[in-house]
Design a protein around this motif. Structure first.
Motif, mmCIF file in Angstrom:
data_model
loop_
_atom_site.group_PDB
_atom_site.id
_atom_site.type_symbol
_atom_site.label_atom_id
_atom_site.label_comp_id
_atom_site.label_asym_id
_atom_site.label_seq_id
_atom_site.Cartn_x
_atom_site.Cartn_y
_atom_site.Cartn_z
ATOM 1 N N LYS A 169 41.638 42.768 32.552
ATOM 2 C CA LYS A 169 42.198 42.377 31.263
ATOM 3 C C LYS A 169 42.191 43.541 30.287
ATOM 4 O O LYS A 169 43.122 43.717 29.493
ATOM 5 N N ALA A 170 41.129 44.367 30.350
ATOM 6 C CA ALA A 170 41.067 45.552 29.483
ATOM 7 C C ALA A 170 42.181 46.533 29.825
ATOM 8 O O ALA A 170 42.640 47.299 28.967
ATOM 9 N N ALA A 171 42.619 46.501 31.079
ATOM 10 C CA ALA A 171 43.722 47.365 31.512
ATOM 11 C C ALA A 171 45.077 46.782 31.142
ATOM 12 O O ALA A 171 46.112 47.414 31.352
ATOM 13 N N GLY A 172 45.077 45.551 30.634
ATOM 14 C CA GLY A 172 46.331 44.900 30.264
ATOM 15 C C GLY A 172 47.025 44.217 31.415
ATOM 16 O O GLY A 172 48.225 43.947 31.358
ATOM 17 N N MET A 173 46.269 43.903 32.476
ATOM 18 C CA MET A 173 46.841 43.311 33.683
ATOM 19 C C MET A 173 46.521 41.823 33.782
ATOM 20 O O MET A 173 45.562 41.344 33.182
ATOM 21 N N GLN A 174 47.309 41.118 34.555
ATOM 22 C CA GLN A 174 47.010 39.732 34.870
ATOM 23 C C GLN A 174 45.996 39.708 36.005
ATOM 24 O O GLN A 174 45.966 40.611 36.839
ATOM 25 N N VAL A 175 45.194 38.643 36.049
ATOM 26 C CA VAL A 175 44.155 38.613 37.074
ATOM 27 C C VAL A 175 43.912 37.188 37.565
ATOM 28 O O VAL A 175 43.778 36.257 36.783
ATOM 29 N N VAL A 176 43.912 37.059 38.891
ATOM 30 C CA VAL A 176 43.555 35.804 39.549
ATOM 31 C C VAL A 176 42.097 35.919 39.978
ATOM 32 O O VAL A 176 41.728 36.866 40.670
ATOM 33 N N MET A 177 41.273 34.974 39.556
ATOM 34 C CA MET A 177 39.852 35.026 39.869
ATOM 35 C C MET A 177 39.475 33.963 40.886
ATOM 36 O O MET A 177 39.882 32.805 40.783
ATOM 37 N N VAL A 178 38.700 34.382 41.896
ATOM 38 C CA VAL A 178 38.138 33.457 42.887
ATOM 39 C C VAL A 178 36.623 33.583 42.757
ATOM 40 O O VAL A 178 35.983 34.339 43.479
ATOM 41 N N PRO A 179 36.026 32.860 41.806
ATOM 42 C CA PRO A 179 34.603 33.069 41.518
ATOM 43 C C PRO A 179 33.673 32.347 42.484
ATOM 44 O O PRO A 179 34.070 31.385 43.158
ATOM 45 N N LEU A 193 44.327 33.128 35.939
ATOM 46 C CA LEU A 193 44.292 31.951 36.797
ATOM 47 C C LEU A 193 42.976 31.947 37.556
ATOM 48 O O LEU A 193 42.531 32.987 38.040
ATOM 49 N N VAL A 194 42.338 30.784 37.638
ATOM 50 C CA VAL A 194 41.090 30.630 38.392
ATOM 51 C C VAL A 194 41.340 29.649 39.531
ATOM 52 O O VAL A 194 41.838 28.544 39.308
ATOM 53 N N ILE A 195 41.028 30.066 40.756
ATOM 54 C CA ILE A 195 41.211 29.199 41.916
ATOM 55 C C ILE A 195 39.927 29.194 42.747
ATOM 56 O O ILE A 195 39.102 30.104 42.642
ATOM 57 N N ASN A 196 39.767 28.164 43.543
ATOM 58 C CA ASN A 196 38.546 28.032 44.346
ATOM 59 C C ASN A 196 38.573 28.925 45.573
ATOM 60 O O ASN A 196 37.521 29.295 46.100
ATOM 61 N N SER A 197 39.758 29.247 46.043
ATOM 62 C CA SER A 197 39.909 30.029 47.261
ATOM 63 C C SER A 197 41.262 30.720 47.241
ATOM 64 O O SER A 197 42.217 30.230 46.629
ATOM 65 N N LEU A 198 41.366 31.862 47.921
ATOM 66 C CA LEU A 198 42.664 32.523 48.057
ATOM 67 C C LEU A 198 43.662 31.625 48.785
ATOM 68 O O LEU A 198 44.872 31.808 48.664
#
Length: 400
Positions: A169-179, A193-198
């Protein structure tokens, strides 16, 4: 893409347990995504270990040499990487690991797959990466390795670490998180976007704008030559407009037949048709592109008796945001409706501008990543066509 966090946990616990310490999940959360030296420094300090940073790194190396060769892929990683590669979508690898650790993780079982990444950045080994995550350095360095030098807003990052999300986000990019499922939800709020799995990731978001992956929000909706010209100029590509169009045609021939209908569209089209509400199609695409996109949805699109293809129709002198296409489309209706009687559905800024310039009302369903301040000209903005209520515009309501 490698599922290594549990291996890191095992390795670090093996070391700290010698001193009666525990490598807790709270500590792990602080460390995920950091470079090797930063990780070692924090563990030694937080747990007050009687060893130097260098000694901890040496012990970690021994653990990694034993554990990392059995690294498994995250569920869905192989499918996603191969999908991007097959569809000629540029991909790169940006990891906080050193080149040495990376080799341990992939060389035994996953080398063929990771060879599909032509551009790799190893945060702990690359001198160009001055600061580790959550600083943006690694992603900016990684993006710069792509020949097209994509802008940050054109980049999509996949992350499992809070620090990685902050860096993207600091780079100005979009990010999908799989926490990790134990990560508190409030710590994932920075992700696009946050998802449970790829396995849950869907590359196609039920519309064709996602298939135009090299497009920008500012040029969506324009005709092919205008679109190509802006991309070539903006990215400084060594191509003519015709060469670019030839290249994209090859790719679109493969991608467009995969088009899916946006949620709520089929219900709306059939509802309007069943109630004898005149409807028409006005698209900046060429007739050729339209045929590719509609190949699996022909019966639905046959419900549109009036169609206008902006790139193919000689009457459409100028593309969106000029109003030409909507004037031409409206003129094909037998009763020649006045602009204020026309309702347009759009997903592009230029399309909204064109409809408003034509004096028509317009419902916009923008990409969720679009800055909402850019949607202010629309009569109504929705997250999905499924949310549209016909009666708000004097049309017959849906039956429950």
């Amino acid at each position: 893409m490698d599922d290594t966090e549990e291996l890191y946990t095992e390795a670090f616990q093996n070391i700290v347990s010698r001193y009666g310490k525990n490598y807790t999940f709270d500590l792990k959360l602080k460390l995920m995504g950091l470079q090797s030296h930063e990780t070692a420094k924090m563990i030694v300090s937080e747990l007050q270990l009687p060893m130097s940073i260098e000694e901890f790194l040496e012990e970690s190396k021994k653990q990694f040499e034993f554990l990392f060769p059995e690294t498994q892929l995250m569920p869905g990683a192989k499918q996603l990487i191969e999908h991007f590669h097959k569809n000629n979508i540029p991909i790169g690898l940006a990891t906080s690991s050193s080149k040495e650790s990376y080799d341990l993780k992939v060389n035994k079982h996953h080398l063929d797959l990771f060879d599909l990444f032509p551009y790799k950045t190893f945060g702990s080994s690359d001198p160009a990466v001055k600061n580790g995550k959550p600083h943006p350095d690694i992603f900016l360095v990684s993006a710069n390795k792509f020949p097209a030098k994509p802008k940050p807003e054109q980049c999509l990052v996949f992350e499992d670490a809070v620090n990685g999300v902050k860096a993207a986000k600091a780079a100005g990019m979009q990010v999908v998180m799989v926490p990790d499922p134990r990560v508190p939800k409030e710590l994932t709020s920075d992700a696009t976007l946050v998802i449970n799995s790829l396995l849950d990731f869907q590359p196609e978001l039920f519309d064709t704008e996602e298939l135009y992956t090299i497009g920008f929000q500012q040029i969506m909706g324009q005709q092919s030559k205008e679109f190509a010209g802006i991309i070539i100029e903006d990215l400084g590509l060594p191509l003519t407009v015709d060469e670019f169009l030839t290249e994209t045609r090859v790719i679109f021939d493969k991608l467009f037949p995969q088009c899916k209908i946006m949620p709520g569209v089929e219900r709306l089209v059939r509802h309007l048709h069943d109630h004898n509400v005149p409807i028409g199609l006005a698209t900046s695409s060429s007739k050729e592109s339209y045929d590719l996109k509609a190949i699996n949805h022909q019966e639905l699109f046959d419900l549109f008796p009036y169609k206008t293809w902006g790139t193919s129709d000689p009457d459409v002198k100028k593309g969106k945001p000029s109003p030409d296409i909507f004037f031409v489309a409206a003129n094909k209706f037998p009763d020649k409706p006045s602009p204020e009687k026309c309702l347009v559905f759009e997903d592009a800024i230029n399309g909204v501008k064109a409809a408003r310039a034509a004096g028509m009302q317009v419902v916009m369903v923008p990409d969720p990543r679009l800055d909402r301040s850019l949607t202010s000209e629309a009569t109504l903005v929705l997250d999905s066509i499924a949310e549209f209520k016909p009666e708000q515009f004097g049309l017959p309501p849906y039956k429950e």
